[in-house]
Design an enzyme around this catalytic site. Sequence first.
Site, short mmCIF file in Angstrom:
data_model
loop_
_atom_site.label_atom_id
_atom_site.label_comp_id
_atom_site.label_asym_id
_atom_site.label_seq_id
_atom_site.Cartn_x
_atom_site.Cartn_y
_atom_site.Cartn_z
N GLU A 4 0.83 -1.21 0.00
CA GLU A 4 0.00 0.00 0.00
C GLU A 4 0.87 1.26 0.00
OE1 GLU A 4 -3.08 0.04 2.98
OE2 GLU A 4 -3.31 2.22 2.89
N ARG A 5 1.88 1.26 0.87
CA ARG A 5 2.72 2.47 1.03
C ARG A 5 3.59 2.70 -0.20
NH1 ARG A 5 3.48 0.78 7.33
NH2 ARG A 5 1.38 1.45 7.87
#
Length: 384
Positions: free
Chosen positions: A244-245
Amino acid sequence: MNHYTEEQQAFQQTIRDFFEREINPHIDEWEKARIFPAHRVFKRCGELGMLGVSYDERYGGAGLDYSWTAAYVEAMSESCLCNGIPMAIMVQTDMCTPALHDFGSEELKQRWLRPSITGEAVGAIGVSEPAAGSDVFAIQTAARRDGDFYVINGRKIFITNGTQADYVTTLVKTAPDQGYHGFSLIVVPTDTPGFQVANKLEKVGNHSSDTAELVFEDVRVPVGNRIGEEGMGFIYQMQQFQKERMVASLGSTAAAQSMLRKTVQYVKERKVFGKPLALKQHVQFTLAELQTEIEMLRQLNYHCVRKIVAGEDSTRETSMSKLAAGRLARKVADWCMQFHGGYGYMDEYYVSRYWRDSRLLSIGGGADEVMLQIIAKLEGYADV
Ligand SMILES: Cc1cc2nc3c(=O)[nH]c(=O)nc-3n(C[C@H](O)[C@H](O)[C@H](O)COP(=O)(O)OP(=O)(O)OC[C@H]3O[C@@H](n4cnc5c(N)ncnc54)[C@H](O)[C@@H]3O)c2cc1C
């Protein structure tokens, strides 16, 4: 020198053409409606091969390495005229499916991963709760075992795609007394009785993306809907956060670059005191400084991508990228708004949307302070 191969550049061009022709013309309408047609858009993304770039071919993915994911994210984020839709798409590709792909059973993957890759199903990730965001360990949503079923009770908040999703990859507590080993990730189909969209939330930005509060009231799902082992959900989710990051940072850097380019164009055209604004040294130097920071971040992102492709742990560098991306997006948004003057403050100018949308990055997916906490821990600052 382009970072991408000719094949990857061709793929990126297909994505840019798709956004320019099929998405951008509708964005004003979808932003006003506070929702975009996720099923229709995801279906097209699936047809173009965007949703399973690095996923196994057995489930309809392309089986390519992570540099292809980076290529798709950058092309999408630089060409889309809002952040809400890329964010919704990245929820599908890199937030609610990585653990399912890596640890899900064959049956679960055929049932939910395959349609997520073709775009026939819309997914969401349910981690945050009204009283637990940064502190994931504090979530309260619980799943009690009842024979071959889990019975889930609790609430999730701020869930992207929440009103349209066909399933929610949900983090729950299965054994509250087992610490970090007391969590599980469970796929909850949204047509299960007891599942309810309690609230469609109004936001500062990312207007075309729907965000919801979800309620689980005695939601019964088969034990087979659990991803991987019982008790491993927290660990799977921490790994999933890395994906996600990384896409958040890649996407944000590409969007910042695109915003800066639009601003360069604007200051060349806009006349102030009889001359183009671009002739002011203050404007040139500020833009040059922002461009330098974007380039530095892009190179850090590519360093992370290379580590991921090599199978190395990139938690330290990815956390740094995410932190720097959130901060840089805020800086770029502020300066670009400033150089657009009053027009920039008007809804009809793209920069005002970018200014609203980009503020999220320092909060969502792990706030800046959570990234700082991870970096400080990995650097051993508290080992005294
Ligand atoms: C538009 C939007 C979409 C989202 N989509 C999803 C989604 O799809 N799924 C999902 O599960 N969640 C989603 N979220 C939730 C998001 O991940 C959380 O908002 C985020 O993790 C922060 O949690 P919180 O809002 O509870 O803030 P809190 O945890 O209450 O933190 C508040 C603030 O405290 C500060 N802080 C936090 N930790 C520390 C620390 N250790 N030291 C010092 N200061 C600290 C930070 O400045 C932080 O912003 C979304 C949020 C938004 C706004």
